[in-house]
Design a protein around this motif. Structure first.
Motif, PDB file in Angstrom:
ATOM      1  N   ASN A  50      -6.956   9.041   3.724  1.00 48.57           N
ATOM      2  CA  ASN A  50      -7.054   8.540   4.750  1.00 48.57           C
ATOM      3  C   ASN A  50      -6.714   7.252   4.901  1.00 48.57           C
ATOM      4  O   ASN A  50      -6.585   6.395   4.186  1.00 48.57           O
ATOM      5  N   THR A  51      -6.388   6.985   6.477  1.00 54.91           N
ATOM      6  CA  THR A  51      -5.716   5.555   6.688  1.00 54.91           C
ATOM      7  C   THR A  51      -6.526   4.986   7.657  1.00 54.91           C
ATOM      8  O   THR A  51      -6.734   5.601   8.847  1.00 54.91           O
ATOM      9  N   ILE A  52      -6.842   3.567   7.594  1.00 52.64           N
ATOM     10  CA  ILE A  52      -7.651   3.144   8.559  1.00 52.64           C
ATOM     11  C   ILE A  52      -6.432   1.848   9.054  1.00 52.64           C
ATOM     12  O   ILE A  52      -6.298   0.860   8.064  1.00 52.64           O
ATOM     13  N   ASN A  53      -6.260   1.804  10.010  1.00 54.97           N
ATOM     14  CA  ASN A  53      -5.548   0.515  10.741  1.00 54.97           C
ATOM     15  C   ASN A  53      -6.485  -0.284  11.539  1.00 54.97           C
ATOM     16  O   ASN A  53      -6.741   0.414  12.662  1.00 54.97           O
ATOM     17  N   GLY A  54      -6.841  -1.406  10.880  1.00 52.28           N
ATOM     18  CA  GLY A  54      -8.037  -2.206  11.478  1.00 52.28           C
ATOM     19  C   GLY A  54      -8.964  -2.585  10.594  1.00 52.28           C
ATOM     20  O   GLY A  54      -8.850  -3.756   9.698  1.00 52.28           O
ATOM     21  N   MET A  55     -10.089  -2.372  10.672  1.00 50.44           N
ATOM     22  CA  MET A  55     -11.294  -2.842   9.736  1.00 50.44           C
ATOM     23  C   MET A  55     -11.974  -1.854   9.045  1.00 50.44           C
ATOM     24  O   MET A  55     -12.459  -0.722   9.924  1.00 50.44           O
TER      25      MET A  55
ATOM     26  N   PHE B 169      -8.448  -5.534   7.451  1.00 54.18           N
ATOM     27  CA  PHE B 169      -9.520  -5.918   6.744  1.00 54.18           C
ATOM     28  C   PHE B 169     -10.546  -5.186   6.291  1.00 54.18           C
ATOM     29  O   PHE B 169     -10.873  -4.051   6.935  1.00 54.18           O
ATOM     30  N   GLU B 170     -11.216  -5.390   4.979  1.00 52.80           N
ATOM     31  CA  GLU B 170     -11.998  -4.638   4.445  1.00 52.80           C
ATOM     32  C   GLU B 170     -13.373  -5.390   3.823  1.00 52.80           C
ATOM     33  O   GLU B 170     -12.996  -6.523   3.090  1.00 52.80           O
ATOM     34  N   LEU B 171     -14.501  -5.065   4.071  1.00 51.42           N
ATOM     35  CA  LEU B 171     -15.760  -5.995   3.709  1.00 51.42           C
ATOM     36  C   LEU B 171     -16.624  -4.779   3.258  1.00 51.42           C
ATOM     37  O   LEU B 171     -16.739  -3.678   3.954  1.00 51.42           O
TER      38      LEU B 171
ATOM     39  N   ILE C  96      -4.865  -1.725  -0.413  1.00 53.96           N
ATOM     40  CA  ILE C  96      -5.529  -2.355   0.734  1.00 53.96           C
ATOM     41  C   ILE C  96      -4.073  -3.171   1.081  1.00 53.96           C
ATOM     42  O   ILE C  96      -3.709  -4.002   0.203  1.00 53.96           O
ATOM     43  N   ASN C  97      -3.709  -3.239   2.106  1.00 49.77           N
ATOM     44  CA  ASN C  97      -2.401  -3.874   2.880  1.00 49.77           C
ATOM     45  C   ASN C  97      -3.322  -5.172   3.794  1.00 49.77           C
ATOM     46  O   ASN C  97      -3.476  -4.500   4.856  1.00 49.77           O
ATOM     47  N   GLY C  98      -3.693  -6.009   3.383  1.00 46.48           N
ATOM     48  CA  GLY C  98      -4.368  -7.205   4.300  1.00 46.48           C
ATOM     49  C   GLY C  98      -5.307  -8.040   3.178  1.00 46.48           C
ATOM     50  O   GLY C  98      -5.117  -8.647   2.366  1.00 46.48           O
ATOM     51  N   VAL C  99      -6.555  -7.925   3.597  1.00 48.42           N
ATOM     52  CA  VAL C  99      -7.511  -8.835   3.119  1.00 48.42           C
ATOM     53  C   VAL C  99      -8.796  -8.010   2.586  1.00 48.42           C
ATOM     54  O   VAL C  99      -9.339  -7.182   3.674  1.00 48.42           O
ATOM     55  N   SER C 100      -9.261  -8.131   1.402  1.00 46.41           N
ATOM     56  CA  SER C 100     -10.413  -7.358   0.948  1.00 46.41           C
ATOM     57  C   SER C 100     -11.691  -8.383   0.595  1.00 46.41           C
ATOM     58  O   SER C 100     -11.287  -9.183  -0.199  1.00 46.41           O
ATOM     59  N   VAL C 101     -12.707  -8.488   1.097  1.00 50.37           N
ATOM     60  CA  VAL C 101     -13.799  -9.271   0.641  1.00 50.37           C
ATOM     61  C   VAL C 101     -14.901  -8.620   0.301  1.00 50.37           C
ATOM     62  O   VAL C 101     -15.284  -7.627   1.125  1.00 50.37           O
ATOM     63  N   SER C 102     -15.605  -8.928  -0.856  1.00 50.34           N
ATOM     64  CA  SER C 102     -16.801  -8.164  -1.142  1.00 50.34           C
ATOM     65  C   SER C 102     -17.663  -9.382  -2.083  1.00 50.34           C
ATOM     66  O   SER C 102     -17.225 -10.254  -2.605  1.00 50.34           O
TER      67      SER C 102
ATOM     68  N   THR D  47      -7.511 -10.333  -2.326  1.00 53.43           N
ATOM     69  CA  THR D  47      -8.771  -9.853  -2.512  1.00 53.43           C
ATOM     70  C   THR D  47      -9.808 -10.792  -2.896  1.00 53.43           C
ATOM     71  O   THR D  47      -9.441 -11.570  -4.015  1.00 53.43           O
ATOM     72  N   ILE D  48     -10.857 -11.050  -2.636  1.00 51.55           N
ATOM     73  CA  ILE D  48     -11.749 -12.054  -2.878  1.00 51.55           C
ATOM     74  C   ILE D  48     -13.096 -11.430  -3.078  1.00 51.55           C
ATOM     75  O   ILE D  48     -13.575 -10.550  -2.304  1.00 51.55           O
TER      76      ILE D  48
END
Length: 215
Positions: free
Chosen positions: A107-112, A127-129, A141-147, A160-161
């Motif tokens: 699956n591809t998610i362009n956005g959040m 962005f991924e949370l 993840i191409n962007g920012v991942s926060v958990s 990645t944070i």
């Protein structure tokens, strides 16, 4: 010469009309709201509500332009189990020998992407949370991942944070957590303990040369 000119113009106009028809057809298929798993849902320009798709079950890859919401209830229990086994962090790594062929099936998610936990094979561009990102599934993840707990990805391009651990097989960018592990790292790692393919160091680790051998 004139005949050739008119023939070329006719082909170009026909191609443009066909392209417009194809785009219209695709737009008609795109939904504002979709669910996963579902073989009927393919393209979503809006919100995708997802539970659990598996590559092994031949999922129908979905393209989402907007928001992916994950409500897999198992996500409540995984963080506790992983916290108990944090000493064996090296065994958490996702290892897929044939990963190069997987993204086109994901699956591809362009956005959040917002989720309790993501157990679906997913490429997130944006962005991924989540409480525990991408466990038991290859992911990008191409962007920012926060958990607030953990980040797990096969490939990370960006930042990645997390609080406890960032675990990836291939990294290009920055990892920030208590423990950072990446076998093929090109970038920086900041945390209490950091491991890449070149060295293991506390506080800060780095590598700016790409790994030559194939993963």
């Amino acid at each position: 010469m004139k005949k050739q000119f008119f023939l070329i113009m006719t082909i170009l106009i026909s191609s443009l009309m066909h392209s417009q028809d194809s785009l219209s057809h695709k737009n008609e298929k795109a939904k504002i709201f979709g669910v996963s798993p579902s073989k009927k849902t393919k393209n979503v320009n809006g919100v995708l509500l997802k539970y659990y798709d598996e590559i092994d079950n031949e999922i129908t890859p979905k393209k989402v332009n907007g928001l992916g919401l994950g409500f897999n209830g198992l996500g409540i229990f995984f963080p506790v189990l992983l916290l108990v086994n944090i000493g064996s962090i090296n065994s958490w790594e996702i290892n897929n020998a044939d990963f190069e062929d997987l993204p086109k099936k994901m699956n591809t998610i362009n956005g959040m992407q917002l989720a309790i936990i993501n157990m679906e094979p997913t490429v997130t561009n944006g962005f991924e949370l989540s409480l525990s990102s991408n466990i038991s599934a290859p992911s990008v993840i191409n962007g920012v991942s926060v958990s607030p707990l953990y980040n797990f990805h096969h490939t990370t391009n960006g930042v990645t944070i997390s609080t406890f651990a960032n675990v990836s097989k291939k990294c290009r960018g920055l990892q920030v957590a208590l423990i950072n592990v990446c076998k093929d790292s090109k970038g920086l790692q900041i945390g209490f303990w950091n491991e890449n393919g070149k060295r293991k160091l506390p506080l800060i680790n780095w590598n700016f040369k790409s790994k030559k051998e194939k993963l």
